[in-house]
Design a protein around this motif. Structure first.
Motif, PDB file in Angstrom:
ATOM      1  N   LEU A 532      52.181   3.064  58.140  1.00  0.00           N
ATOM      2  CA  LEU A 532      51.069   3.902  57.712  1.00  0.00           C
ATOM      3  C   LEU A 532      51.419   4.786  56.524  1.00  0.00           C
ATOM      4  O   LEU A 532      50.532   5.180  55.768  1.00  0.00           O
ATOM      5  CB  LEU A 532      50.595   4.783  58.879  1.00  0.00           C
ATOM      6  CG  LEU A 532      50.126   4.042  60.137  1.00  0.00           C
ATOM      7  CD1 LEU A 532      49.655   5.032  61.187  1.00  0.00           C
ATOM      8  CD2 LEU A 532      49.019   3.055  59.812  1.00  0.00           C
ATOM      9  N   GLY A 533      52.697   5.109  56.368  1.00  0.00           N
ATOM     10  CA  GLY A 533      53.080   5.938  55.230  1.00  0.00           C
ATOM     11  C   GLY A 533      54.348   6.718  55.506  1.00  0.00           C
ATOM     12  O   GLY A 533      54.955   6.609  56.576  1.00  0.00           O
ATOM     13  N   ALA A 534      54.748   7.543  54.521  1.00  0.00           N
ATOM     14  CA  ALA A 534      55.977   8.327  54.637  1.00  0.00           C
ATOM     15  C   ALA A 534      55.844   9.621  53.856  1.00  0.00           C
ATOM     16  O   ALA A 534      55.122   9.700  52.863  1.00  0.00           O
ATOM     17  CB  ALA A 534      57.173   7.520  54.121  1.00  0.00           C
ATOM     18  N   CYS A 535      56.540  10.661  54.348  1.00  0.00           N
ATOM     19  CA  CYS A 535      56.636  11.944  53.638  1.00  0.00           C
ATOM     20  C   CYS A 535      57.922  11.914  52.815  1.00  0.00           C
ATOM     21  O   CYS A 535      59.010  11.787  53.376  1.00  0.00           O
ATOM     22  CB  CYS A 535      56.666  13.104  54.630  1.00  0.00           C
ATOM     23  SG  CYS A 535      55.199  13.235  55.658  1.00  0.00           S
ATOM     24  N   LEU A 536      57.791  12.051  51.505  1.00  0.00           N
ATOM     25  CA  LEU A 536      58.923  11.872  50.597  1.00  0.00           C
ATOM     26  C   LEU A 536      59.290  13.137  49.837  1.00  0.00           C
ATOM     27  O   LEU A 536      60.201  13.107  49.007  1.00  0.00           O
ATOM     28  CB  LEU A 536      58.601  10.768  49.568  1.00  0.00           C
ATOM     29  CG  LEU A 536      58.095   9.445  50.101  1.00  0.00           C
ATOM     30  CD1 LEU A 536      57.685   8.550  48.952  1.00  0.00           C
ATOM     31  CD2 LEU A 536      59.162   8.762  50.930  1.00  0.00           C
ATOM     32  N   ASP A 537      58.586  14.246  50.076  1.00  0.00           N
ATOM     33  CA  ASP A 537      58.721  15.410  49.206  1.00  0.00           C
ATOM     34  C   ASP A 537      60.099  16.051  49.250  1.00  0.00           C
ATOM     35  O   ASP A 537      60.644  16.443  48.237  1.00  0.00           O
ATOM     36  CB  ASP A 537      57.658  16.460  49.556  1.00  0.00           C
ATOM     37  CG  ASP A 537      56.267  16.009  49.142  1.00  0.00           C
ATOM     38  OD1 ASP A 537      56.191  15.066  48.333  1.00  0.00           O
ATOM     39  OD2 ASP A 537      55.289  16.577  49.632  1.00  0.00           O
ATOM     40  N   ASP A 538      60.675  16.166  50.445  1.00  0.00           N
ATOM     41  CA  ASP A 538      61.913  16.921  50.582  1.00  0.00           C
ATOM     42  C   ASP A 538      62.705  16.341  51.750  1.00  0.00           C
ATOM     43  O   ASP A 538      62.119  15.970  52.762  1.00  0.00           O
ATOM     44  CB  ASP A 538      61.586  18.398  50.851  1.00  0.00           C
ATOM     45  CG  ASP A 538      62.840  19.243  50.926  1.00  0.00           C
ATOM     46  OD1 ASP A 538      63.328  19.445  52.056  1.00  0.00           O
ATOM     47  OD2 ASP A 538      63.325  19.682  49.875  1.00  0.00           O
ATOM     48  N   PRO A 539      64.048  16.238  51.632  1.00  0.00           N
ATOM     49  CA  PRO A 539      64.841  15.679  52.737  1.00  0.00           C
ATOM     50  C   PRO A 539      64.613  16.364  54.074  1.00  0.00           C
ATOM     51  O   PRO A 539      64.709  15.734  55.117  1.00  0.00           O
ATOM     52  CB  PRO A 539      66.289  15.861  52.250  1.00  0.00           C
ATOM     53  CG  PRO A 539      66.189  15.836  50.765  1.00  0.00           C
ATOM     54  CD  PRO A 539      64.876  16.512  50.447  1.00  0.00           C
ATOM     55  N   SER A 540      64.300  17.657  54.060  1.00  0.00           N
ATOM     56  CA  SER A 540      64.053  18.366  55.314  1.00  0.00           C
ATOM     57  C   SER A 540      62.718  17.977  55.931  1.00  0.00           C
ATOM     58  O   SER A 540      62.442  18.318  57.076  1.00  0.00           O
ATOM     59  CB  SER A 540      64.092  19.880  55.089  1.00  0.00           C
ATOM     60  OG  SER A 540      63.029  20.273  54.232  1.00  0.00           O
ATOM     61  N   GLN A 541      61.881  17.271  55.161  1.00  0.00           N
ATOM     62  CA  GLN A 541      60.555  16.883  55.659  1.00  0.00           C
ATOM     63  C   GLN A 541      60.388  15.376  55.742  1.00  0.00           C
ATOM     64  O   GLN A 541      59.280  14.888  55.954  1.00  0.00           O
ATOM     65  CB  GLN A 541      59.469  17.468  54.753  1.00  0.00           C
ATOM     66  CG  GLN A 541      59.463  18.975  54.689  1.00  0.00           C
ATOM     67  CD  GLN A 541      58.391  19.510  53.763  1.00  0.00           C
ATOM     68  OE1 GLN A 541      57.695  18.765  53.087  1.00  0.00           O
ATOM     69  NE2 GLN A 541      58.256  20.819  53.713  1.00  0.00           N
TER      70      GLN A 541
END
Length: 839
Positions: A532-541
């Motif tokens: 469905l997708g991925a959060c790529l903004d920050d390694p902690s997220q």
């Protein structure tokens, strides 16, 4: 024991207050949007209202058009109030239509007139009967709006007409909260006089005095603290995180308010739930003069207090690192020890190194800071209690602060004759810890950043998610990477895999995350988990979101819930997994799974299986690569060529793992359940031992197991050869007889697989033995069957087998089976007619 590295950069209350601030900013933008409408498409009547032409409005107004609205939901009364053309038109419209109408942005005419500050219109609306307490956008009433804008005269008018003085909006703020937040002292004065609750709680337990102290509004602070004869604000009142007004004052650096609160007996050494004193917060925020005044006026008690992160105020100042003067001031205090170690052992030098403050590090070392003291940091990767001792140099190395690492490694202390190098010198005062060169760490970090940037650029736009798009609920799995949650993604149920931003052994989580996202984004098959997708903004997220499969894993079904599955359902599962693996292996750029086991086979509500968890997977650039990772995946299902530390293996390793899963599914037992995973892998790799094959397993599958877990990878079949055999077996008469032989009642199960209710039920009446069984029972049953059917003597069977039939533990020692049933795998014909599931 506290772990300083896990300290949040922002508290829960700070985060919520940030959202509150954003909500009020949005509120104001919506109000301004309604106050500046576009009149290009307005009717003649609406334009007449905007000009305040009472005569023309009277002539045009009818019962039919009195309820006319603009595209943004503005009524004629809204338009008259926005235009500010006088109360005569407002009174006329109110007489004709007294209904309260909200715009699309949820504002009434009274809301907009109040926001605009038009007292005459407000008076006219209230005289006409407008609801003074009507909640609008964000549950804000006109009284809230007047407090927000500082319209104290309108505020008094609203109070005179019955405005609720302690009304709460969507974030539980009263008009007093808002007046204190925006610094309107005249509004606060009216609220105090009219008996507003001076200690009323907001959404996170924040009180008006907290807001006034945080914002630095001295006059408002005085009004609240001095109050009236009936009530006063409590100078030591707490919010939900037990912050007192003094905490907010020191965090904001409001020196005058600090003196005022201390004069009114505010407790200077009180702690919040994090163990922070006001001095801690002054130091974390580099408020040097506030820290000086606190220590001068209240003594040294707070100087030696630790918070729950093992931090004293000196640690806090070094964490912030913006004020060298503050660090110097603290070190000048007799109670402060430059080498003081918190409960977890880390010093102020550790804090400065971790956050990369070179000037602070330099000053601490010149002032006698000991770089050899160690902090005991818990192992966060596996969740164990194992502690690792780390020097300040190692903390700087971990964060990639190469200038600090080089400086520390070559630092020359006054008592040293020469600077120390990488290794400790015998007989010297300081035993310097040798560490690897930072170059490797820096290269690794640079490569990881490049990988993330490349992933962001290449991942299709529809797969980019923000952390706000997902909502984690209960934990449904965990591993060294982090945890898997059941949750929501844009309103839909999903599985959410949250990564830790840390290093696991020799493999980086960032590397694993990037590879898994890259692989999942390329997959589109009904036999493989949906991405469905991925959060790529920050390694902690970092997070990976996939479809949620309600039936859970095959492992849970077999070994935790201990369910029995009928043969047809077992074959359905095995075919689905084989088709999923066939799809992966036959992509334009094949994917090797490397971690195929019953944990990673998920079952949906219809009893079908999907292949999941691609954390260990990778793309294959050639049929056999010579640079593959050693021992990826679960040891119990690992192919021998991988277990023996080989770095050259192929997709045939997945075939071996699949064969063990197939046996596990048919037998209902873990492969080598009596052995630990490493011992099981060693048995298979070095002793060529395989699990025992029950006589009830269909003959074609017996042959499939024999070749599928063959010691030589080249002799194993491909999945495009396996699928037709399983499908033909499922349709065979023998399997149908096995399926019909079990007369035990069947009950429904969430996965829609027919299950036996009691695993220990009496087996009498079965025409076939159970497909699962222990080794001893299997051996005795096989011997009975051999006697009954007058099978050839053992000597004749042994002639065809290079190893003994069954060893002392009841395992098949031959890489082939006890029952040497010949099987002819389809070769060229199968290749011609087999297809990938999605072709």
């Amino acid at each position: 024991m506290g772990n300083y590295k896990s300290r949040p950069t922002i508290s829960c209350v700070d985060e919520l207050k940030k959202k509150i601030s954003e909500s009020y900013a949005l509120f104001r933008s919506k109000a301004i949007e309604d106050l500046r409408p576009r009149d290009s498409d307005w009717s003649e009547l609406q334009l007449a209202c905007s000009r305040g032409d009472v005569v023309r409005v009277t002539r045009l107004l009818t019962d039919e058009n009195i309820g006319e609205k603009t595209d943004t939901g503005l009524s004629l009364l809204h338009i008259a109030c926005i235009s500010g053309v006088g109360k005569d038109l407002v009174e006329l419209l109110y007489t004709k239509d007294s209904k309260t109408v909200l715009s699309k942005n949820q504002f009434s005419p009274l809301h907009l007139a109040t926001y605009k500050g038009d007292g005459e219109i407000v008076e006219a609306l209230l005289t006409g009967g407008a609801d003074v307490n009507l909640p609008g956008n964000s549950d804000v009433t006109p009284l809230h709006i007047a407090a927000m804008c500082g319209h104290h005269e309108i505020f008094k008018t609203l109070l005179d007409y019955g405005g609720k003085i302690n009304a709460s909006d969507a974030v539980k703020f009263s008009p007093l909260h808002i007046a204190c937040y925006y610094g309107h002292d005249k509004v606060v004065e009216q609220l105090v006089i009219h008996g507003a609750d001076l200690n009323i709680s907001g959404g996170v337990g924040d009180r008006p005095l907290h807001l006034a102290c945080a914002k630095g509004h001295l006059k408002i602070t005085q009004l609240l603290v001095e109050g009236t004869s009936h009530q006063k604000a409590d100078v030591n009142i707490k919010d939900d995180e037990e912050h007192r007004p003094l905490h907010f004052c020191c965090k904001g650096g409001n020196l005058v308010i600090l003196h005022y609160l201390l004069e009114h007996r505010a407790d200077p050494h009180v702690c919040n739930i994090y163990g922070d004193t006001p001095l801690h917060l002054a130091c974390y925020n580099a408020k040097t003069e506030v820290a000086r005044q606190l220590v001068t006026l209240t003594g040294a008690d707070s100087l030696i207090k630790e918070n729950i992160f093992s931090e004293t105020p000196l640690h806090s100042a070094c964490t912030n690192g913006r004020s060298l003067d503050l660090v110097k001031f603290l070190l000048d205090q007799p109670a402060v020890d430059i080498n003081y170690q918190g409960k977890d052992g880390h010093t102020a030098l550790h804090s400065a190194c971790y956050h990369g403050h070179f000037r602070i590090v330099q000053y601490l070392l010149e002032s006698g800071g000991d770089m050899n003291l160690v902090a005991a940091v818990s192992d966060q990767n596996g969740g164990s209690e194992k502690l690792e001792e780390q020097t300040a140099l190692m903390w700087a190395y971990e964060k990639g602060h190469d200038s600090i690492v080089i400086f520390l490694k070559h630092h020359k202390r006054p008592q040293d004759e020469s600077a120390c190098g990488d290794y400790s010198q015998p007989g010297s005062d300081g035993s310097y810890v040798s560490v690897p060169s930072p170059l490797g760490k820096l290269r690794s970090m640079t490569r990881e950043k490049i990988d993330v940037l490349h992933l962001r650029a290449t991942l299709p736009h529809q797969f980019h998610l923000q952390l706000l798009d997902i909502e984690c609920q209960e934990v449904i799995g965990s591993g060294s990477f982090g945890k898997v949650y059941k949750g929501k993604c844009k309103g839909k149920t999903a599985a959410i895999k949250r990564y830790r931003a840390s290093t696991v052994g020799a493999k980086s989580d960032v590397d694993m995350f990037c590879r898994e996202v890259a692989i999942l984004s390329k997959l589109k098959s009904s036999y493989v988990i949906g991405f469905l997708g991925a959060c790529l903004d920050d390694p902690s997220q970092f997070a990976i979101v996939t479809q949620y499969i309600s039936g859970g894993s095959l492992y849970s079904l077999l070994h935790e819930q201990k369910r029995l599955i009928d043969v047809q359902s077992k074959l359905t599962i095995s075919i689905d997994v084989a088709k999923g693996m066939e799809y992966l292996h036959n992509l334009p750029q094949p994917i090797i799974h490397r971690d195929l086991n019953s944990h990673n086979i998920l079952l949906d509500e219809n009893g079908h299986a999907l292949v999941a968890d691609f954390g260990e997977s990778r793309f294959l650039r050639s049929a056999e690569e010579d640079n593959m990772t050693k021992q990826p995946g679960n040891l119990r299902w690992m192919a021998p060529e991988i277990f023996t530390q080989c770095t050259k293996y192929s997709i045939k390793a997945d075939v071996f793992s699949y064969s063990l899963c197939l046996w596990e599914l048919l037998a209902g037992e873990l492969p080598f359940a009596h052995l630990k995973p490493a011992a099981a892998a060693a048995e298979m790799a070095y002793h060529i031992t395989r699990p025992p094959i029950g006589i009830t397993i269909p003959k074609p599958i017996v042959g499939l197991l024999q070749v599928g877990w063959h010691a030589n990878p080249d002799d194993r079949p491909e999945f495009k050869e396996i699928v037709p055999i399983l499908e033909e077996c499922k349709q065979s008469q023998a399997v149908a007889m096995l399926s019909n032989a079990d007369t035990t009642p069947i009950v429904a199960f969430p996965t829609a697989l027919p299950m036996v209710t009691d695993r220990d039920s009496d087996d009498e009446g079965r025409s076939t033995p159970p497909l699962a069984g222990h080794v001893s029972a299997l051996r005795s049953h096989w011997e009975q069957e051999a006697t009954r059917h007058n099978d050839p003597p053992r000597e004749e069977i042994r002639r065809h087998l290079p190893f003994p039939q069954i060893d002392k533990n009841g395992y098949v020692s031959d890489p082939l089976s006890t029952l040497r049933i010949p099987i002819d795998l389809p070769r060229q014909d199968t290749r011609d007619r087999s297809q990938s599931p999605n072709t």
